[in-house]
Design a protein around this motif. Sequence first.
Motif, PDB file in Angstrom:
ATOM      1  N   ASP A  20       0.828  -1.209   0.000  1.00 27.68           N
ATOM      2  CA  ASP A  20       0.000   0.000   0.000  1.00 27.68           C
ATOM      3  C   ASP A  20       0.866   1.264   0.000  1.00 27.68           C
ATOM      4  O   ASP A  20       0.520   2.263  -0.621  1.00 27.68           O
ATOM      5  CB  ASP A  20      -0.992   0.002   1.166  1.00 27.68           C
ATOM      6  N   ARG A  23       2.072   1.700  -3.593  1.00 24.14           N
ATOM      7  CA  ARG A  23       0.967   2.197  -4.436  1.00 24.14           C
ATOM      8  C   ARG A  23       0.710   3.688  -4.177  1.00 24.14           C
ATOM      9  O   ARG A  23       0.483   4.453  -5.107  1.00 24.14           O
ATOM     10  CB  ARG A  23      -0.301   1.393  -4.193  1.00 24.14           C
ATOM     11  N   ARG A  24       0.754   4.097  -2.917  1.00 21.43           N
ATOM     12  CA  ARG A  24       0.544   5.502  -2.556  1.00 21.43           C
ATOM     13  C   ARG A  24       1.636   6.375  -3.194  1.00 21.43           C
ATOM     14  O   ARG A  24       1.350   7.427  -3.764  1.00 21.43           O
ATOM     15  CB  ARG A  24       0.522   5.642  -1.038  1.00 21.43           C
ATOM     16  N   MET A  26       3.405   5.689  -5.853  1.00 18.93           N
ATOM     17  CA  MET A  26       3.187   5.709  -7.303  1.00 18.93           C
ATOM     18  C   MET A  26       2.081   6.700  -7.675  1.00 18.93           C
ATOM     19  O   MET A  26       2.209   7.438  -8.647  1.00 18.93           O
ATOM     20  CB  MET A  26       2.845   4.306  -7.800  1.00 18.93           C
ATOM     21  N   ASP A  27       1.013   6.740  -6.891  1.00 22.07           N
ATOM     22  CA  ASP A  27      -0.082   7.681  -7.158  1.00 22.07           C
ATOM     23  C   ASP A  27       0.378   9.122  -6.986  1.00 22.07           C
ATOM     24  O   ASP A  27       0.026   9.995  -7.775  1.00 22.07           O
ATOM     25  CB  ASP A  27      -1.274   7.406  -6.238  1.00 22.07           C
ATOM     26  N   GLU A  28       1.165   9.385  -5.947  1.00 15.69           N
ATOM     27  CA  GLU A  28       1.682  10.731  -5.716  1.00 15.69           C
ATOM     28  C   GLU A  28       2.565  11.179  -6.868  1.00 15.69           C
ATOM     29  O   GLU A  28       2.494  12.319  -7.312  1.00 15.69           O
ATOM     30  CB  GLU A  28       2.477  10.784  -4.410  1.00 15.69           C
ATOM     31  N   ARG A  29       3.418  10.298  -7.358  1.00 21.31           N
ATOM     32  CA  ARG A  29       4.331  10.638  -8.451  1.00 21.31           C
ATOM     33  C   ARG A  29       3.553  10.927  -9.731  1.00 21.31           C
ATOM     34  O   ARG A  29       3.937  11.796 -10.503  1.00 21.31           O
ATOM     35  CB  ARG A  29       5.328   9.501  -8.701  1.00 21.31           C
ATOM     36  N   ARG A  30       2.462  10.200  -9.956  1.00 21.37           N
ATOM     37  CA  ARG A  30       1.646  10.418 -11.153  1.00 21.37           C
ATOM     38  C   ARG A  30       0.941  11.765 -11.109  1.00 21.37           C
ATOM     39  O   ARG A  30       0.775  12.410 -12.131  1.00 21.37           O
ATOM     40  CB  ARG A  30       0.597   9.315 -11.290  1.00 21.37           C
ATOM     41  N   SER A  31       0.494  12.195  -9.930  1.00 25.87           N
ATOM     42  CA  SER A  31      -0.290  13.414  -9.827  1.00 25.87           C
ATOM     43  C   SER A  31       0.544  14.642  -9.494  1.00 25.87           C
ATOM     44  O   SER A  31       0.022  15.749  -9.507  1.00 25.87           O
ATOM     45  CB  SER A  31      -1.386  13.236  -8.774  1.00 25.87           C
TER      46      SER A  31
END
Length: 98
Positions: A20, A23-24, A26-31
């Motif tokens: 988790d 995944r968090r 990865m989401d931060e890097r995308r946004s």
Amino acid sequence: MPQSPLPVSEIARLLGVPEDGLRRLMDERRSAPDTTLAALTVTEAARRIGIGRTKLYEYITSGEITSVKIGSLRRIPAEAVNEFLARRVSASDFGAAA
């Protein structure tokens, strides 16, 4: 034969980190916005300001925020976003109360 990418769960296991958490991250890097961009799309500029695209187009049309056309593309200089926000803060009571 191309290899399929490893699932996130396998990558997390190999790195020895919680899935988790990975995944968090990865989401931060995308946004996360790219602060190195000299000019932003309307969507990127609107996201940085925290408004919708339609409202940003209103500000562009009225001349409150600077934009340029590059071919058929509309771009907002990154410094124009900061200048726009600085003008709005100095013109409001909210900025004086802070």
